[in-house]
Each structure stands twice: as C-alpha cells, then as structure tokens.
Design a protein around this motif. Structure first.
Motif: not given
Length: 397
Positions: A311-325, A339-352
């Motif tokens: 239900a998260l529409r924006n990439i920024q929101r999805r990336t932030r969720l993985h980072i904070d988790a 580590v797995r959460q950070f890799l998932a975040a990087d797959d969505i947006s490496s810049q973020e």
C-alpha cells in the motif's frame, strides 16, 4: 577504512581541548561509552545522540556525519552539483524571457515525482532552472500568484531532498524562502508545506525544539476540521511533531501527536497533489522511525512487519521502511537480518540508502565487528556502500 562518526568526535574533541570525561559529562554518558564511540566499538545511530555530541563539541551535525559527502559517481555528482546552482538561482536577480507557466508547472510536477522516486539525478537537473523561472514568474504581476505557488512547491521539494544529502544550510534557506513566498501568497496549503519543510530541515540540522514548535504551530494553524490536502498536511505535521518530540525524550507528547495523525486518516482523502501519502500504511512507517528515537529501537522491526508494504505508493516511503527496519534490527542485535533489510533498500533506491549517514555508520560497525568473517551478504552490502569488506580498519591491530 578508518572513517566513522566516533573518529570525527575524537578529532573535534581534541580541537576543543576537551577530555573524554568532560565530553561524557556534558552529554550525560559514561567515559567508557565515549571511548567505545571514538574507538569504533559503538556505532552512533540515534539522532538525539549525534545532536548532543555536536552541541557539546560546538560543531554542526554535518561535521560529525561528514556531509555533504564527496560524490563517487556521475549520479551523485549530478545531485551534488545542484547545490551551488540553486544558490546562484536564489541569489541572482531573475532575468530573461518570461517562461510559459504551463510548461514550468509540468516540470515542477516532474521534479516532485523525481523527489518521491528518490531520483536525485533528475531532481538535480530540474531544480536550479525551476528556482530561477518560478522566481521570474513571481516577479511579474500577471503571473505573480502562479509563480509564488510554484516557487513554494519547488523550494519544498528542494529543501526536503537536499537536506538528506547534507546540504543543511541551503535547505534551510530554501525552506525559509518558501515560508516567505507562502505568506505572500496567503494560501493555507502552501503555508503548511513551507512549515513542514522548515520543521524537517530544523530537525536534520539538530534544532529539535524549533522543529517541534514549528510543526505544532503549523498543525494548529491548519486546524483539525479540514479535509483533503489540508487534512493531509495536518496529519503530516503531527507525524513530524511526534518524531521531533521523541528525539527530545518527550515520549508522551510523541504518542499524542502520532494518535492525532492517525485520527486524521479518514479526512485525508483528497488528490494529494503534494505526494505526502497520508495513508494508514505510511503513518505506520512513521511509527517505525519514531521507535528508533524514543528509546525502544528493538520494536522498530516488529512495527515494520505490520506495515502493508503493497500500500506504499512512493519509492521513498518503501526505501525508508527497509532502512528503519534494518537500523532497528542492528540495535536489537540481529545484524544478519539488518543486512538483508539494507540490501532490500538498496535494490529499491541506492541513492536513498547511500545518502544515510546512519547506514554508513552501521555497515562500517558490522564490518569492524566481523573482522573478515562477515557473511557474503554483508560483504556485498559493504561493497555497495563503498566500504572495504576485507580491510575496514587497516591501522587496527
């Protein structure tokens, strides 16, 4: 690689002629804790701690997080180069042929979409010209209102985007200029947006009380009876007030602000032209971030699991969720899952992901703790973050 926040703390402490005990006394921790921070045995990830250290040392938060960071590739250079160009666009008197307002509006929308998609390269390419052209439109009586509204929008996305890359002073200038333009315009949407940007930049720069008071006052100005976009701003301002209160240790206030944001959800059903996404899923992601600040970081992964990520529409929101988790898992003593959460975040947006000092700090800490025994996933993450996975600290013995 000898590069972590604690080393910068030690360097600034030496410059200040301060002992570890004196620094510890100033921020209310033990001498041993400061020693662990400086020696790379304890990562500095909590916002309130970084702010306290910077305040005690008399330096900026960015001095400890080493931001803005030197660009490592063309994409990062494009985003980095936007800062001086935006400064010139803000300072120079706008001149040249009057642009087509409809064309400018389309590019403003493209910049806002790029920001929420974490496409900082596209955003950086668009922003300097848009700052100049919206100022030009605002200077002409026939297009003043449209120009002011578009300038607020451009300054809002520029301020909230550039702060993440460490351009705090420029972001504050943009937020304050947005606030000035919004007051000239007199529209409540724009005034709420400018206040939200100002509160966000203030918190990133370490001004927690200003951040809290700005967000709280702006929410009160909007009122709790609005619908649509104004209801969205009312809820978002309370969410920001919640995390600001948490960094100050005011957990009861943080809970009150969070509850107020949740109560706003049924009224926030408008077009969401600012792409703030005040939805149940996004509000739940803020609960994860708040847990990292209010003394219960181990709850962050639990809260993250409850979020409906679809239900998260924006990439920024999805990336932030993985980072904070991931941050919560690290603090809970589960580095492999982090580590797995950070890799998932990087797959969505490496810049973020790679713009976050807390992630750089955590990954460096995990590499130092592993000492060449890290997992293949940790080594992969380190390489992505430009951290040497085999020799993180060549001077250590």
């Amino acid at each position: 690689m000898r590069d972590w926040i604690g080393l910068r703390v030690a360097s600034w402490r030496d410059t200040a002629g301060m002992t570890q005990q004196e620094l510890a006394d100033r921020i209310g921790v033990s001498h041993a804790y400061i020693s662990m921070i400086e020696n790379g045995r304890r990562a500095v990830t909590k916002r309130a701690l970084i702010i306290a250290l910077a305040s005690a040392l008399g330096v900026r938060v960015e001095d400890l997080t080493a931001q803005p960071r030197r660009p490592r590739d063309r994409a990062e250079l494009a985003a980095y180069s936007a800062a001086p160009a935006i400064r010139r666009a803000l300072d120079d008197h706008p001149e040249g042929p009057m642009p087509d307002p409809a064309d400018v509006a389309r590019r403003v929308d493209a910049a806002s979409r790029a920001r929420m998609a974490c496409d900082y390269t596209t955003m950086a390419r668009l922003l300097p010209v848009l700052v100049e052209q919206t100022r030009l439109l605002a200077s002409a009586p026939a297009t003043e209102q449209a120009g002011l509204a578009m300038f607020v929008r451009v300054a809002f996305f520029a301020a909230t985007g550039l702060k993440s890359m460490g351009h705090i002073d420029l972001s504050m200038r943009l937020a304050e200029r947005a606030q000035l333009a919004a007051s000239q315009l007199g529209e409540p949407d724009e005034m709420a947006a400018a206040a939200f940007a100002l509160a966000q930049v203030a918190l990133t720069g370490g001004s927690q009380r200003r951040s809290l008071s700005t967000a709280t006052a702006a929410a009160q100005a909007v009122g709790d009876l609005q619908t649509g976009d104004l209801a969205t701003w009312y809820g978002m301002l309370h969410l920001h007030a919640s995390i600001s209160a948490a960094t100050l240790g005011r957990n009861d206030d943080a809970a009150t602000h969070y509850a107020e944001a949740q109560a706003t959800l049924p009224r926030a059903d408008g077009p969401d032209r600012w792409r703030m996404e005040l939805t149940a899923a996004n509000v739940a992601t803020w609960r994860v971030a708040i847990a990292l600040e209010n003394g219960e970081p181990e709850r962050a992964p639990e809260y993250a699991r409850r979020v409906d990520r679809s239900a998260l529409r924006n990439i920024q929101r999805r990336t932030r969720l993985h980072i904070d988790a991931g941050r919560g898992l690290f603090l809970a003593g589960e580095p492999d899952r982090a580590v797995r959460q950070f890799l998932a975040a990087d797959d969505i947006s490496s810049q973020e992901l790679r713009s976050r000092p807390a992630v750089q700090e955590i990954v460096g800490q995990m590499i130092r703790d592993a000492r060449r025994r890290g997992s293949a996933e940790l080594r992969e993450l380190a390489v992505r973050m430009n951290i040497d996975p085999l020799d993180p600290d060549p001077e250590a013995t």
